[in-house]
Design a protein around this motif. Sequence first.
Motif, short mmCIF file in Angstrom:
data_model
loop_
_atom_site.label_atom_id
_atom_site.label_comp_id
_atom_site.label_asym_id
_atom_site.label_seq_id
_atom_site.Cartn_x
_atom_site.Cartn_y
_atom_site.Cartn_z
N TYR B 50 0.84 -1.22 0.00
CA TYR B 50 0.00 0.00 0.00
C TYR B 50 0.86 1.25 0.00
CZ TYR B 50 0.82 1.28 4.85
OH TYR B 50 1.41 1.69 6.01
N GLN B 51 2.09 1.16 0.52
CA GLN B 51 2.95 2.34 0.49
C GLN B 51 3.53 2.57 -0.91
OE1 GLN B 51 5.53 3.38 3.59
NE2 GLN B 51 4.09 2.78 5.20
N VAL B 52 3.65 1.50 -1.67
CA VAL B 52 4.05 1.67 -3.08
C VAL B 52 2.92 2.36 -3.85
CG1 VAL B 52 4.60 0.43 -5.22
CG2 VAL B 52 5.64 -0.28 -3.06
N SER B 53 1.71 1.91 -3.61
CA SER B 53 0.56 2.49 -4.32
C SER B 53 0.38 3.97 -4.02
CB SER B 53 -0.73 1.77 -3.91
OG SER B 53 -0.71 0.46 -4.41
N THR B 54 0.83 4.39 -2.84
CA THR B 54 0.60 5.77 -2.45
C THR B 54 1.88 6.61 -2.51
OG1 THR B 54 0.79 5.02 -0.15
CG2 THR B 54 -1.42 5.28 -1.03
N GLY B 55 2.88 6.11 -3.22
CA GLY B 55 4.08 6.92 -3.49
C GLY B 55 5.02 7.09 -2.32
N GLY B 56 4.81 6.34 -1.25
CA GLY B 56 5.67 6.48 -0.08
C GLY B 56 6.96 5.68 -0.18
N LEU B 175 -4.38 1.61 3.43
CA LEU B 175 -4.47 2.38 2.18
C LEU B 175 -5.30 3.64 2.38
CD1 LEU B 175 -3.92 2.61 -0.86
CD2 LEU B 175 -6.01 1.31 -1.25
N ALA B 176 -6.43 3.51 3.07
CA ALA B 176 -7.30 4.67 3.31
C ALA B 176 -6.55 5.75 4.08
CB ALA B 176 -8.56 4.24 4.06
N GLY B 177 -5.82 5.33 5.11
CA GLY B 177 -5.06 6.29 5.91
C GLY B 177 -4.01 7.00 5.07
N ALA B 178 -3.31 6.24 4.23
CA ALA B 178 -2.26 6.84 3.40
C ALA B 178 -2.86 7.83 2.40
CB ALA B 178 -1.49 5.74 2.67
N LEU B 179 -4.01 7.46 1.79
CA LEU B 179 -4.66 8.37 0.85
C LEU B 179 -5.10 9.66 1.56
CD1 LEU B 179 -6.83 5.94 -1.31
CD2 LEU B 179 -4.92 7.33 -2.09
N SER B 219 -9.95 -1.93 16.87
CA SER B 219 -10.92 -1.61 15.83
C SER B 219 -11.52 -0.22 16.04
CB SER B 219 -12.00 -2.69 15.82
OG SER B 219 -13.07 -2.30 15.00
N HIS B 220 -11.94 0.04 17.29
CA HIS B 220 -12.53 1.36 17.57
C HIS B 220 -11.54 2.49 17.36
CE1 HIS B 220 -16.01 -0.38 20.15
NE2 HIS B 220 -16.30 -0.29 18.86
N LYS B 221 -10.33 2.26 17.86
CA LYS B 221 -9.33 3.32 17.76
C LYS B 221 -8.96 3.57 16.29
CE LYS B 221 -6.81 6.24 19.94
NZ LYS B 221 -7.38 7.25 20.84
N ALA B 222 -8.86 2.51 15.52
CA ALA B 222 -8.54 2.66 14.10
C ALA B 222 -9.62 3.48 13.40
CB ALA B 222 -8.38 1.30 13.44
N GLU B 223 -10.86 3.21 13.78
CA GLU B 223 -11.96 3.96 13.18
C GLU B 223 -11.88 5.43 13.57
OE1 GLU B 223 -15.69 1.82 13.59
OE2 GLU B 223 -16.76 3.63 12.92
N ASP B 224 -11.58 5.69 14.85
CA ASP B 224 -11.34 7.07 15.31
C ASP B 224 -10.27 7.74 14.47
OD1 ASP B 224 -13.12 6.95 17.32
OD2 ASP B 224 -11.65 7.09 18.96
N PHE B 225 -9.14 7.05 14.34
CA PHE B 225 -8.02 7.61 13.59
C PHE B 225 -8.44 7.94 12.16
CE2 PHE B 225 -4.69 5.21 16.34
CZ PHE B 225 -4.50 6.32 17.14
N LEU B 226 -9.14 7.00 11.52
CA LEU B 226 -9.57 7.22 10.14
C LEU B 226 -10.48 8.43 10.05
CD1 LEU B 226 -10.22 3.60 8.81
CD2 LEU B 226 -8.47 5.20 8.03
N ALA B 357 -1.74 -2.68 12.68
CA ALA B 357 -2.06 -1.93 11.46
C ALA B 357 -1.70 -0.48 11.72
CB ALA B 357 -3.54 -2.06 11.12
N THR B 358 -1.27 0.20 10.66
CA THR B 358 -0.95 1.62 10.81
C THR B 358 -1.98 2.42 10.04
OG1 THR B 358 0.82 3.23 10.74
CG2 THR B 358 0.58 1.84 8.82
N ILE B 359 -2.39 3.53 10.60
CA ILE B 359 -3.41 4.33 9.93
C ILE B 359 -2.78 5.59 9.35
CG2 ILE B 359 -5.58 5.59 10.23
CD1 ILE B 359 -4.84 2.68 12.49
#
Lengths: 428, 428
Positions: B50-56, B175-179, B219-226, B357-359
């Motif tokens: 996903y970091q390749v897809s987002t240019g990172g 991917l969503a976080g990176a975008l 799960s909850h925290k990831a949703e918060d972050f997103l 997972a990283t957001i």
Amino acid sequence: MNIPRTSFPRIVIIGGGFAGVALAKKLSKQEVQVVLLDKHNYHTFQPLLYQVSTGGLEPDSIAYPIRKILKDFPNFYFRLANVEEIDTEKNKVVTDIGKLKFDYLVVASGSTTNYFGNAEIEKNSMAMKTVPQSLNLRSLILENFEDALLTSDLNERNALMNFVIVGGGPTGVELAGALAEIKKGILPKDYPDLDTRMAQIHIIQSGDCILKGMSEKASHKAEDFLEKLGVQVWKNVRVTNYDGKTVTTNTDLTFETATVVWAAGVKGATIKGLDAEDFITRGNRILVNEFNQVKGFGHIFAAGDIACMVTDEFPNGLPMMAQPAIQQGEQLGDNMLRLIEEKPMEPFKYKDKGAMATIGRNKAVVDLKRWKFQGVFAWYVWMFVHLFFLIGFRNRMVVFVNWVYNYIRFDREARLIIRPFKKKLKSE
Amino acid sequence: MNIPRTSFPRIVIIGGGFAGVALAKKLSKQEVQVVLLDKHNYHTFQPLLYQVSTGGLEPDSIAYPIRKILKDFPNFYFRLANVEEIDTEKNKVVTDIGKLKFDYLVVASGSTTNYFGNAEIEKNSMAMKTVPQSLNLRSLILENFEDALLTSDLNERNALMNFVIVGGGPTGVELAGALAEIKKGILPKDYPDLDTRMAQIHIIQSGDCILKGMSEKASHKAEDFLEKLGVQVWKNVRVTNYDGKTVTTNTDLTFETATVVWAAGVKGATIKGLDAEDFITRGNRILVNEFNQVKGFGHIFAAGDIACMVTDEFPNGLPMMAQPAIQQGEQLGDNMLRLIEEKPMEPFKYKDKGAMATIGRNKAVVDLKRWKFQGVFAWYVWMFVHLFFLIGFRNRMVVFVNWVYNYIRFDREARLIIRPFKKKLKSE
């Protein structure tokens, strides 16, 4: 094309190479609108393409997003476009994404591979002028070795492991050296079940020396270096054809090979509408005056490889290299601002900073104006200069990491067939 | 296929992913011949695609030449091949480069995107399971923004700037976080003439939470972050179709978008000949016993994503992730050596090392067995673990340089359209 008109004059630049980028930077924060058009969204550091082809560097480290170069300049517009025609009567450029009016136009479209009209060579050989081309060559080299494993036909296997480079300029010499190091350091480990000593690297030069533009000492030493690395250097031999299997020459020499890299010439990448016979000169370049103006126009300029500027020292035009392009781009920026302010422009004076080429680890040749040297120190100078001119801090760091790693480990890790060249992946 | 027979038993491994490479490493320097087949000549570190897809990151830094991994092992053979069929009667694999007899076979062919039979979604959406796919997505995202500049149709422009990610697993979330970070940090600078605030990132999840396999807290925290990053999270919504323009769902919700990334499921990449109904189980995986043996065979194994090993804790089979694959590969190596020496094999026991997972920057969630934590520290742990598991010192250094640079500069410089996805380059 959807670009707002402002009260500032609009300067359209075709091409984001060395000349186009240097010019755009000069014009940033000035009272002009700049529209840069390129078919790629990145600037390519062409001098290191051969390292991409040979797995020493990742393509991303020698490319730089054009939008980023000029992100702080409010009157800068970039469009990803193929320019199809220039309408010099209506002052418009015609592209695949629409037309655009200009007040001033700078053609910095660079150069393209010159096959001297031989369509069969064009079809069957590899070029190395762009990132995708260099990646194709990388894939092909690696695919050939994978295929060499599969055949029991000795001639076919040898052809797959033979590399013919046509052209003894810096590109050909640097590529030949890199291939020789791969042959020595990587192939025996990667392909223990293949007799990689049979791999041959040929460089064919029509003239009587390699690195023609450089000093005699540099040329001789480079040839020495290549021969030490096991590269076969053929001089005074002109390639006449390549049908995909056999390279024929103007002598009795022929070469059976699956890989021909054509580095024997470039020509200006002219654009329809600005290709009148009276100013297109040898090498398909556009003849310009000392202000980079195209003959017959006051507001249309050409700079970089595409521009043929004749000086006393260079009666055939300045060399098609990074330095003249960068210097012309910078000076043209100043001159265009002078022109807009109705001040007199200053004639371009080329500062020859010399030339250099690297052949392999600890092996390079450097010609400065007053000092010509070869060997280890030249190699360090070559690396330092290339790191210095590379755009972007991240690129420099990544290239540096790769070079240190490759040097210490005698390695080139980017030997990846990401997009196969010979056969498409059945599924990605 | 042209591989010499020795007195050592021949083990053929299909697939150079986590399981195949871990297994091959275990078998190195043992009295066996190992033939590894893969359709790529490199191992892919899928967690960072996903970091390749987002240019990172550049693709070359998360890929590693398979030949290099095992270069010091004299009885190791690699062949670049597509395996077409397994002949379990004659103990042969049939590939596009010929047939090969095996004494032992390990299928480690991994997984492929599961479209659940919807051909229209398959045709119109993007997957992110391989390097070329990730590069296609990178090109598409960038091409969409370039195209958004060209249209004056507001709906079309919005569709070009809307991203719909189907699936709330780690891939979709990362991917969503990176975008979202690109939207915030890069788009306004790169596209000053575009209202990039209109860009939307949607993540659609059929279940009632994201990161289903992780803890409720994660799960909850990831949703918060997103949500903090501006990503719209849709739960309990199932995508029913995507015709290239409109995403329809099982609710009234529809999305107009030019980019759908399908991260909603994977399935085993089974191979013809080893796909008997009695051992292919849910998710198209091959049912294996605790020794990774395929039902009915003593000498044919499956490991990694393709293998469905049922345990008390995982009645539907171990998760399709890197850890079970690596652990199975390692243990299978030991077990195969035991089998060859006619010693009893040891049953596989999965050591659950947790999940993460990283957001986004400073935003990650980590579930260890005894300790679950989120935020900045989790983010450092995530980075450290990923650097640790990445193969190759150079890759680690290059990824590290990129991450430090991206962190300090809020940047992702590999935003390059090297191979356009939507339209082919007219000339390269």
